[in-house]
Design a protein around this motif. Sequence first.
Motif, mmCIF file in Angstrom:
data_model
loop_
_atom_site.group_PDB
_atom_site.id
_atom_site.type_symbol
_atom_site.label_atom_id
_atom_site.label_comp_id
_atom_site.label_asym_id
_atom_site.label_seq_id
_atom_site.Cartn_x
_atom_site.Cartn_y
_atom_site.Cartn_z
ATOM 1 N N VAL B 119 24.272 -7.876 20.853
ATOM 2 C CA VAL B 119 25.539 -8.243 20.971
ATOM 3 C C VAL B 119 25.981 -9.255 20.155
ATOM 4 O O VAL B 119 25.373 -10.201 19.955
ATOM 5 C CB VAL B 119 25.854 -9.036 22.822
ATOM 6 C CG1 VAL B 119 27.277 -9.601 22.492
ATOM 7 C CG2 VAL B 119 25.918 -7.932 23.659
ATOM 8 N N MET B 121 28.975 -11.851 18.052
ATOM 9 C CA MET B 121 30.446 -12.028 17.559
ATOM 10 C C MET B 121 30.730 -12.928 16.064
ATOM 11 O O MET B 121 29.581 -13.318 16.003
ATOM 12 C CB MET B 121 31.208 -12.595 18.732
ATOM 13 C CG MET B 121 32.742 -12.973 18.526
ATOM 14 S SD MET B 121 33.096 -13.908 20.053
ATOM 15 C CE MET B 121 32.284 -15.616 19.975
ATOM 16 N N TYR B 150 33.940 -7.690 17.892
ATOM 17 C CA TYR B 150 32.632 -8.279 18.435
ATOM 18 C C TYR B 150 31.429 -6.680 18.184
ATOM 19 O O TYR B 150 31.830 -5.555 17.417
ATOM 20 C CB TYR B 150 32.505 -8.043 19.046
ATOM 21 C CG TYR B 150 32.826 -6.477 20.492
ATOM 22 C CD1 TYR B 150 31.780 -6.079 21.038
ATOM 23 C CD2 TYR B 150 34.010 -6.294 20.225
ATOM 24 C CE1 TYR B 150 31.882 -5.097 21.566
ATOM 25 C CE2 TYR B 150 34.221 -5.230 20.839
ATOM 26 C CZ TYR B 150 33.780 -4.873 21.272
ATOM 27 O OH TYR B 150 33.916 -2.764 22.059
ATOM 28 N N VAL B 158 34.352 -9.118 28.655
ATOM 29 C CA VAL B 158 33.640 -10.459 27.465
ATOM 30 C C VAL B 158 35.206 -10.938 27.346
ATOM 31 O O VAL B 158 36.715 -11.219 28.109
ATOM 32 C CB VAL B 158 34.138 -10.368 26.476
ATOM 33 C CG1 VAL B 158 34.198 -10.992 25.305
ATOM 34 C CG2 VAL B 158 33.392 -8.078 25.547
ATOM 35 N N GLY B 207 32.247 -17.470 23.138
ATOM 36 C CA GLY B 207 32.181 -15.936 23.452
ATOM 37 C C GLY B 207 31.477 -15.836 24.827
ATOM 38 O O GLY B 207 29.787 -15.779 24.088
ATOM 39 N N PHE B 209 29.648 -12.701 27.358
ATOM 40 C CA PHE B 209 29.679 -11.572 27.451
ATOM 41 C C PHE B 209 28.900 -11.737 28.123
ATOM 42 O O PHE B 209 27.303 -11.142 28.696
ATOM 43 C CB PHE B 209 29.208 -10.694 26.257
ATOM 44 C CG PHE B 209 29.421 -10.756 24.739
ATOM 45 C CD1 PHE B 209 29.653 -11.920 23.887
ATOM 46 C CD2 PHE B 209 30.290 -10.357 24.011
ATOM 47 C CE1 PHE B 209 29.830 -12.060 22.994
ATOM 48 C CE2 PHE B 209 31.181 -9.830 23.493
ATOM 49 C CZ PHE B 209 31.086 -10.989 22.408
#
Lengths: 157, 249
Positions: B119, B121, B150, B158, B207, B209
Amino acid sequence: MSEAIAAAYRTHGPSVLRRARRILANDADAREVVQDVFLSLVDRPEQFSGRSSLMTFLYRATTNRCLNHIRNAKTRLRLLEQRGAVDVEEGPGAEQQAIVRDLLRQLPEEQAQALVYYYVDEMSQAEISDVLGCSRRHVGNLLERVRAAAEQPEARA
Amino acid sequence: MTTLSRSRPETCLSDLALDKLIVGELDGAAHASAREHLEGCTVCRSRYEEIDGFDAELPSLVLPQTGRGSWRAGIVTLVAAAAVLAVVLWPKGDLPVDRVEEPPVDDGGPGTRTKGDGVAMEWFVRRGAAVIPGDTLTALQPGDVLGFTYSAIEPRFVAVFGRDGAGTVTDYFPDGPAATRMEPGRELPFGRGIELDDTLGDEAVYGIFCRRPALVSELRAAVDAARDEPEPPQGCRVITLRATKRAVP
Protein backbone atom coordinates in the motif's frame (compact mmCIF):
# COMPACT_ATOMS: atom_id res chain seq x y z
CA MET A 1 19.07 11.57 0.47
CA SER A 2 16.53 10.35 -2.06
CA GLU A 3 13.52 9.15 -0.14
CA ALA A 4 12.16 7.89 -3.44
CA ILE A 5 15.09 5.55 -3.95
CA ALA A 6 15.01 4.55 -0.29
CA ALA A 7 11.37 3.54 -0.68
CA ALA A 8 12.11 1.72 -3.94
CA TYR A 9 14.99 -0.07 -2.21
CA ARG A 10 12.69 -1.32 0.54
CA THR A 11 9.98 -2.55 -1.81
CA HIS A 12 12.03 -3.76 -4.77
CA GLY A 13 15.36 -4.54 -3.12
CA PRO A 14 14.33 -8.04 -1.98
CA SER A 15 13.58 -9.14 -5.54
CA VAL A 16 16.93 -7.77 -6.73
CA LEU A 17 18.78 -9.64 -3.99
CA ARG A 18 16.82 -12.85 -4.53
CA ARG A 19 17.55 -12.92 -8.27
CA ALA A 20 21.21 -11.93 -7.88
CA ARG A 21 21.69 -14.75 -5.37
CA ARG A 22 20.10 -17.23 -7.69
CA ILE A 23 22.17 -16.17 -10.70
CA LEU A 24 25.48 -15.80 -8.90
CA ALA A 25 25.02 -18.47 -6.19
CA ASN A 26 27.06 -16.29 -3.87
CA ASP A 27 25.53 -14.09 -1.18
CA ALA A 28 28.38 -11.56 -0.93
CA ASP A 29 28.46 -11.04 -4.69
CA ALA A 30 24.68 -10.76 -4.76
CA ARG A 31 24.71 -8.03 -2.08
CA GLU A 32 27.33 -6.17 -4.08
CA VAL A 33 25.04 -6.28 -7.11
CA VAL A 34 22.13 -4.92 -5.07
CA GLN A 35 24.26 -1.97 -3.95
CA ASP A 36 25.51 -1.37 -7.50
CA VAL A 37 22.03 -1.38 -9.00
CA PHE A 38 20.56 1.16 -6.58
CA LEU A 39 23.63 3.37 -6.32
CA SER A 40 23.63 3.51 -10.10
CA LEU A 41 20.09 4.85 -9.93
CA VAL A 42 21.23 7.58 -7.56
CA ASP A 43 24.12 8.46 -9.85
CA ARG A 44 22.17 8.35 -13.08
CA PRO A 45 18.43 8.45 -12.39
CA GLU A 46 17.80 9.28 -16.05
CA GLN A 47 18.54 5.65 -16.99
CA PHE A 48 15.07 4.80 -15.71
CA SER A 49 12.74 6.68 -18.04
CA GLY A 50 9.47 5.22 -16.80
CA ARG A 51 8.68 3.58 -20.15
CA SER A 52 8.72 0.20 -18.42
CA SER A 53 7.75 -0.54 -14.85
CA LEU A 54 10.39 -0.12 -12.18
CA MET A 55 10.46 -3.86 -11.56
CA THR A 56 11.11 -4.59 -15.24
CA PHE A 57 13.92 -2.03 -15.24
CA LEU A 58 15.46 -3.60 -12.13
CA TYR A 59 15.23 -7.08 -13.65
CA ARG A 60 17.26 -5.85 -16.63
CA ALA A 61 19.74 -3.94 -14.51
CA THR A 62 20.25 -6.86 -12.13
CA THR A 63 20.72 -9.35 -14.95
CA ASN A 64 23.26 -7.12 -16.69
CA ARG A 65 25.27 -6.56 -13.55
CA CYS A 66 25.24 -10.26 -12.68
CA LEU A 67 26.46 -11.15 -16.16
CA ASN A 68 29.23 -8.54 -15.91
CA HIS A 69 30.16 -9.99 -12.57
CA ILE A 70 30.34 -13.49 -13.98
CA ARG A 71 32.48 -12.36 -16.86
CA ASN A 72 34.88 -10.49 -14.65
CA ALA A 73 38.14 -12.41 -14.84
CA LYS A 74 38.75 -12.65 -11.13
CA THR A 75 35.24 -13.88 -10.46
CA ARG A 76 35.52 -16.40 -13.23
CA LEU A 77 38.70 -17.78 -11.74
CA ARG A 78 37.18 -17.96 -8.28
CA LEU A 79 34.06 -19.69 -9.58
CA LEU A 80 36.16 -22.24 -11.39
CA GLU A 81 38.18 -22.88 -8.26
CA GLN A 82 35.05 -23.18 -6.17
CA ARG A 83 33.09 -25.29 -8.61
CA GLY A 84 30.85 -27.55 -6.56
CA ALA A 85 31.31 -25.44 -3.41
CA VAL A 86 29.02 -22.45 -3.86
CA ASP A 87 27.91 -20.82 -0.63
CA VAL A 88 24.25 -20.40 -1.50
CA GLU A 89 22.15 -23.32 -0.43
CA GLU A 90 20.61 -24.94 -3.47
CA GLY A 91 17.45 -26.99 -3.42
CA PRO A 92 15.76 -28.81 -6.22
CA GLY A 93 17.23 -27.95 -9.62
CA ALA A 94 20.74 -27.50 -8.25
CA GLU A 95 22.26 -29.34 -11.18
CA GLN A 96 20.50 -27.11 -13.69
CA GLN A 97 21.58 -24.04 -11.77
CA ALA A 98 25.20 -25.14 -12.05
CA ILE A 99 24.79 -25.72 -15.78
CA VAL A 100 23.14 -22.30 -16.14
CA ARG A 101 26.08 -20.62 -14.41
CA ASP A 102 28.55 -22.42 -16.66
CA LEU A 103 26.61 -21.33 -19.73
CA LEU A 104 26.38 -17.73 -18.53
CA ARG A 105 30.17 -17.54 -18.46
CA GLN A 106 30.52 -18.44 -22.11
CA LEU A 107 27.39 -17.37 -23.97
CA PRO A 108 27.22 -14.08 -25.85
CA GLU A 109 25.39 -11.30 -24.00
CA GLU A 110 21.96 -11.60 -25.60
CA GLN A 111 21.84 -15.38 -25.37
CA ALA A 112 22.89 -15.19 -21.73
CA GLN A 113 20.08 -12.72 -21.00
CA ALA A 114 17.54 -14.93 -22.78
CA LEU A 115 18.76 -17.90 -20.75
CA VAL A 116 18.27 -16.05 -17.46
CA TYR A 117 14.83 -14.74 -18.34
CA TYR A 118 13.54 -18.04 -19.75
CA TYR A 119 15.06 -20.66 -17.45
CA VAL A 120 15.69 -18.72 -14.22
CA ASP A 121 12.81 -16.23 -14.16
CA GLU A 122 10.61 -18.53 -16.25
CA MET A 123 9.20 -15.73 -18.36
CA SER A 124 7.24 -16.39 -21.51
CA GLN A 125 8.86 -15.54 -24.83
CA ALA A 126 6.41 -12.64 -25.12
CA GLU A 127 7.59 -11.23 -21.80
CA ILE A 128 11.22 -11.66 -22.81
CA SER A 129 10.62 -9.80 -26.06
CA ASP A 130 9.17 -6.92 -23.99
CA VAL A 131 12.10 -6.90 -21.58
CA LEU A 132 14.75 -7.12 -24.31
CA GLY A 133 12.91 -4.84 -26.69
CA CYS A 134 13.09 -7.27 -29.61
CA SER A 135 10.74 -9.50 -31.60
CA ARG A 136 9.40 -12.77 -30.30
CA ARG A 137 11.00 -14.48 -33.25
CA HIS A 138 14.39 -13.16 -32.22
CA VAL A 139 13.81 -14.47 -28.69
CA GLY A 140 13.00 -17.88 -30.17
CA ASN A 141 16.24 -17.83 -32.15
CA LEU A 142 18.23 -16.89 -29.06
CA LEU A 143 16.71 -19.74 -27.07
CA GLU A 144 17.47 -22.23 -29.84
CA ARG A 145 21.13 -21.28 -29.63
CA VAL A 146 21.04 -21.51 -25.84
CA ARG A 147 19.63 -25.04 -26.00
CA ALA A 148 22.22 -26.02 -28.57
CA ALA A 149 25.01 -24.75 -26.32
CA ALA A 150 23.53 -26.62 -23.34
CA GLU A 151 23.57 -29.85 -25.31
CA GLN A 152 27.31 -29.59 -25.89
CA PRO A 153 28.85 -30.37 -22.51
CA GLU A 154 32.38 -30.31 -23.91
CA ALA A 155 31.91 -26.60 -24.61
CA ARG A 156 31.37 -26.00 -20.88
CA ALA A 157 34.41 -27.84 -19.62
CA MET B 1 23.38 -34.56 -23.41
CA THR B 2 21.93 -31.92 -21.10
CA THR B 3 18.48 -30.47 -21.60
CA LEU B 4 17.45 -27.32 -19.80
CA SER B 5 13.94 -27.37 -18.35
CA ARG B 6 11.41 -25.14 -16.60
CA SER B 7 9.24 -25.86 -13.61
CA ARG B 8 6.34 -23.81 -15.03
CA PRO B 9 4.91 -23.61 -18.56
CA GLU B 10 4.82 -20.27 -20.38
CA THR B 11 1.10 -20.01 -19.60
CA CYS B 12 1.91 -19.72 -15.90
CA LEU B 13 3.06 -16.59 -14.07
CA SER B 14 6.75 -15.77 -14.33
CA ASP B 15 8.80 -14.50 -11.39
CA LEU B 16 8.59 -11.05 -12.99
CA ALA B 17 4.79 -11.15 -13.02
CA LEU B 18 4.72 -12.38 -9.42
CA ASP B 19 7.14 -9.68 -8.29
CA LYS B 20 5.03 -7.02 -10.00
CA LEU B 21 1.91 -8.39 -8.34
CA ILE B 22 3.54 -8.24 -4.93
CA VAL B 23 4.75 -4.64 -5.21
CA GLY B 24 1.55 -3.41 -6.86
CA GLU B 25 2.79 -2.75 -10.39
CA LEU B 26 0.09 -4.68 -12.21
CA ASP B 27 -2.83 -2.58 -13.41
CA GLY B 28 -6.47 -3.54 -12.94
CA ALA B 29 -6.90 -6.13 -15.72
CA ALA B 30 -3.46 -7.71 -15.33
CA HIS B 31 -3.86 -7.79 -11.57
CA ALA B 32 -7.23 -9.51 -11.79
CA SER B 33 -5.92 -12.02 -14.32
CA ALA B 34 -2.91 -12.83 -12.13
CA ARG B 35 -5.09 -13.27 -9.05
CA GLU B 36 -7.44 -15.53 -10.97
CA HIS B 37 -4.53 -17.66 -12.17
CA LEU B 38 -3.15 -17.97 -8.66
CA GLU B 39 -6.48 -19.25 -7.39
CA GLY B 40 -6.34 -22.16 -9.82
CA CYS B 41 -2.62 -22.96 -9.99
CA THR B 42 -0.86 -24.56 -7.02
CA VAL B 43 2.56 -24.30 -8.68
CA CYS B 44 2.31 -20.55 -9.12
CA ARG B 45 0.73 -20.10 -5.72
CA SER B 46 3.60 -21.94 -4.15
CA ARG B 47 6.12 -19.79 -6.01
CA TYR B 48 4.20 -16.63 -5.05
CA GLU B 49 4.39 -17.59 -1.38
CA GLU B 50 8.07 -18.37 -1.74
CA ILE B 51 8.80 -14.98 -3.28
CA ASP B 52 6.54 -13.03 -0.91
CA GLY B 53 8.08 -14.79 2.07
CA PHE B 54 11.67 -14.19 0.98
CA ASP B 55 13.54 -12.90 3.99
CA ALA B 56 15.74 -10.32 2.32
CA GLU B 57 17.81 -8.87 5.17
CA LEU B 58 18.86 -6.11 2.83
CA PRO B 59 22.16 -4.44 3.56
CA SER B 60 21.91 -0.81 4.61
CA LEU B 61 22.17 1.33 1.52
CA VAL B 62 24.52 4.16 2.35
CA LEU B 63 24.08 6.77 -0.32
CA PRO B 64 26.66 9.46 -1.02
CA GLN B 65 25.91 13.03 0.05
CA THR B 66 24.68 14.85 -3.02
CA GLY B 67 23.36 18.26 -3.89
CA ARG B 68 19.66 18.22 -4.53
CA GLY B 69 19.71 19.56 -8.05
CA SER B 70 21.52 16.65 -9.65
CA TRP B 71 18.98 14.01 -8.67
CA ARG B 72 15.81 16.00 -8.29
CA ALA B 73 14.62 15.59 -11.87
CA GLY B 74 15.39 11.89 -11.81
CA ILE B 75 13.53 11.44 -8.58
CA VAL B 76 10.42 13.08 -10.05
CA THR B 77 10.52 10.57 -12.89
CA LEU B 78 11.08 7.67 -10.50
CA VAL B 79 8.25 8.79 -8.23
CA ALA B 80 5.84 9.25 -11.09
CA ALA B 81 6.62 5.82 -12.46
CA ALA B 82 7.03 3.75 -9.32
CA ALA B 83 4.45 5.24 -6.96
CA VAL B 84 5.55 3.34 -3.91
CA LEU B 85 6.14 6.17 -1.45
CA ALA B 86 5.25 7.52 1.89
CA VAL B 87 7.26 10.73 1.56
CA VAL B 88 8.68 12.78 4.42
CA LEU B 89 9.26 16.25 3.05
CA TRP B 90 11.72 17.63 5.53
CA PRO B 91 14.35 19.00 3.15
CA LYS B 92 17.13 18.78 5.69
CA GLY B 93 20.03 16.89 4.21
CA ASP B 94 20.47 13.16 3.86
CA LEU B 95 19.04 10.40 5.99
CA PRO B 96 20.38 6.85 6.11
CA VAL B 97 17.95 4.41 4.53
CA ASP B 98 17.10 2.52 7.67
CA ARG B 99 15.89 5.62 9.53
CA VAL B 100 12.82 5.76 7.32
CA GLU B 101 10.51 3.32 9.03
CA GLU B 102 7.01 2.27 8.09
CA PRO B 103 4.51 2.01 10.92
CA PRO B 104 3.63 -1.57 11.90
CA VAL B 105 0.24 -3.06 11.13
CA ASP B 106 -1.17 -4.96 14.07
CA ASP B 107 -2.61 -7.90 12.17
CA GLY B 108 -1.30 -10.76 14.20
CA GLY B 109 -0.26 -9.58 17.59
CA PRO B 110 2.06 -7.05 19.23
CA GLY B 111 4.91 -5.99 17.08
CA THR B 112 3.60 -7.69 13.96
CA ARG B 113 4.85 -5.99 10.84
CA THR B 114 3.18 -6.80 7.59
CA LYS B 115 5.61 -7.78 4.87
CA GLY B 116 4.66 -6.94 1.31
CA ASP B 117 1.68 -4.87 2.43
CA GLY B 118 1.82 -3.20 -0.98
CA VAL B 119 0.00 0.00 0.00
CA ALA B 120 1.31 3.44 -0.86
CA MET B 121 -0.05 6.97 -1.04
CA GLU B 122 1.32 9.98 -2.87
CA TRP B 123 0.23 13.57 -3.03
CA PHE B 124 0.27 16.30 -5.62
CA VAL B 125 -0.31 20.00 -5.32
CA ARG B 126 -2.15 22.23 -7.76
CA ARG B 127 -0.78 25.72 -7.47
CA GLY B 128 -2.26 28.01 -10.06
CA ALA B 129 -1.93 26.23 -13.38
CA ALA B 130 0.91 23.99 -12.21
CA VAL B 131 0.59 20.45 -10.84
CA ILE B 132 3.55 19.64 -8.63
CA PRO B 133 4.52 16.23 -7.15
CA GLY B 134 4.46 16.59 -3.39
CA ASP B 135 7.97 15.32 -2.83
CA THR B 136 9.55 18.05 -4.95
CA LEU B 137 8.07 20.90 -2.93
CA THR B 138 10.04 22.72 -0.28
CA ALA B 139 6.86 24.05 1.34
CA LEU B 140 3.11 24.28 0.94
CA GLN B 141 1.30 27.60 0.58
CA PRO B 142 -2.18 28.82 1.54
CA GLY B 143 -4.42 28.26 -1.46
CA ASP B 144 -2.60 25.14 -2.63
CA VAL B 145 -5.00 22.37 -3.61
CA LEU B 146 -3.96 18.90 -2.50
CA GLY B 147 -4.72 15.79 -4.53
CA PHE B 148 -3.89 12.18 -3.70
CA THR B 149 -3.20 8.93 -5.45
CA TYR B 150 -2.89 5.50 -3.93
CA SER B 151 -1.46 2.14 -4.92
CA ALA B 152 -2.53 -1.18 -3.43
CA ILE B 153 -2.42 -4.83 -4.35
CA GLU B 154 -5.49 -5.77 -2.32
CA PRO B 155 -8.76 -3.91 -1.69
CA ARG B 156 -8.58 -1.49 1.23
CA PHE B 157 -11.04 0.70 3.13
CA VAL B 158 -9.57 4.19 3.11
CA ALA B 159 -9.98 7.46 4.98
CA VAL B 160 -7.68 10.49 4.92
CA PHE B 161 -7.33 13.21 7.54
CA GLY B 162 -5.28 16.37 7.78
CA ARG B 163 -3.82 18.12 10.81
CA ASP B 164 -2.75 21.74 10.36
CA GLY B 165 -0.27 23.93 12.19
CA ALA B 166 -2.89 24.78 14.82
CA GLY B 167 -3.52 21.09 15.52
CA THR B 168 -6.97 21.16 13.89
CA VAL B 169 -7.97 17.80 12.37
CA THR B 170 -10.04 17.83 9.20
CA ASP B 171 -11.67 14.96 7.33
CA TYR B 172 -10.21 14.97 3.82
CA PHE B 173 -11.75 11.77 2.47
CA PRO B 174 -14.41 10.43 2.21
CA ASP B 175 -17.38 12.71 2.68
CA GLY B 176 -19.58 9.94 4.07
CA PRO B 177 -19.54 8.12 7.43
CA ALA B 178 -17.65 4.99 6.32
CA ALA B 179 -14.12 4.48 5.01
CA THR B 180 -14.39 3.94 1.26
CA ARG B 181 -13.51 0.60 -0.27
CA MET B 182 -10.77 1.09 -2.88
CA GLU B 183 -9.96 -1.57 -5.44
CA PRO B 184 -6.34 -2.64 -6.16
CA GLY B 185 -4.43 -0.55 -8.62
CA ARG B 186 -1.48 1.68 -9.13
CA GLU B 187 -1.37 5.47 -8.82
CA LEU B 188 -5.14 5.80 -8.76
CA PRO B 189 -6.39 9.30 -7.92
CA PHE B 190 -9.06 9.53 -5.29
CA GLY B 191 -11.03 12.11 -3.36
CA ARG B 192 -11.66 15.74 -4.22
CA GLY B 193 -9.05 18.48 -4.17
CA ILE B 194 -8.45 19.92 -0.70
CA GLU B 195 -7.77 23.66 -0.69
CA LEU B 196 -5.43 24.68 2.12
CA ASP B 197 -6.37 27.62 4.31
CA ASP B 198 -3.99 30.27 5.62
CA THR B 199 -3.05 28.55 8.90
CA LEU B 200 0.74 28.34 8.71
CA GLY B 201 3.03 25.75 10.23
CA ASP B 202 3.49 22.00 10.03
CA GLU B 203 0.91 20.08 8.02
CA ALA B 204 0.41 16.35 8.28
CA VAL B 205 -1.84 14.13 6.18
CA TYR B 206 -2.75 10.70 7.52
CA GLY B 207 -3.99 8.10 5.06
CA ILE B 208 -5.52 5.18 6.96
CA PHE B 209 -5.83 1.95 4.98
CA CYS B 210 -7.84 -0.86 6.58
CA ARG B 211 -8.36 -4.47 5.56
CA ARG B 212 -11.93 -4.40 6.90
CA PRO B 213 -14.77 -1.83 6.84
CA ALA B 214 -14.29 1.01 9.30
CA LEU B 215 -16.21 4.09 10.44
CA VAL B 216 -14.68 7.47 9.70
CA SER B 217 -15.58 8.56 13.23
CA GLU B 218 -13.52 5.74 14.76
CA LEU B 219 -10.53 6.48 12.56
CA ARG B 220 -10.78 10.21 13.29
CA ALA B 221 -10.87 9.42 17.00
CA ALA B 222 -7.49 7.71 16.59
CA VAL B 223 -6.13 10.82 14.87
CA ASP B 224 -7.63 13.15 17.52
CA ALA B 225 -6.18 11.09 20.35
CA ALA B 226 -2.62 11.29 19.05
CA ARG B 227 -0.35 14.30 19.36
CA ASP B 228 1.23 13.30 16.06
CA GLU B 229 1.16 9.94 14.29
CA PRO B 230 -2.12 8.15 15.13
CA GLU B 231 -2.11 4.63 16.46
CA PRO B 232 -4.06 2.73 13.82
CA PRO B 233 -6.84 0.33 14.80
CA GLN B 234 -6.09 -3.34 14.35
CA GLY B 235 -5.96 -4.31 10.69
CA CYS B 236 -5.22 -0.77 9.57
CA ARG B 237 -2.12 0.99 8.46
CA VAL B 238 -1.27 4.70 8.52
CA ILE B 239 0.71 6.43 5.79
CA THR B 240 1.84 9.90 6.82
CA LEU B 241 2.77 12.76 4.52
CA ARG B 242 4.25 15.92 6.02
CA ALA B 243 5.20 19.38 4.90
CA THR B 244 5.40 22.92 6.22
CA LYS B 245 2.94 25.58 5.09
CA ARG B 246 4.53 28.99 4.69
CA ALA B 247 3.17 32.35 3.62
CA VAL B 248 3.32 33.17 -0.06
CA PRO B 249 6.62 34.96 -0.66
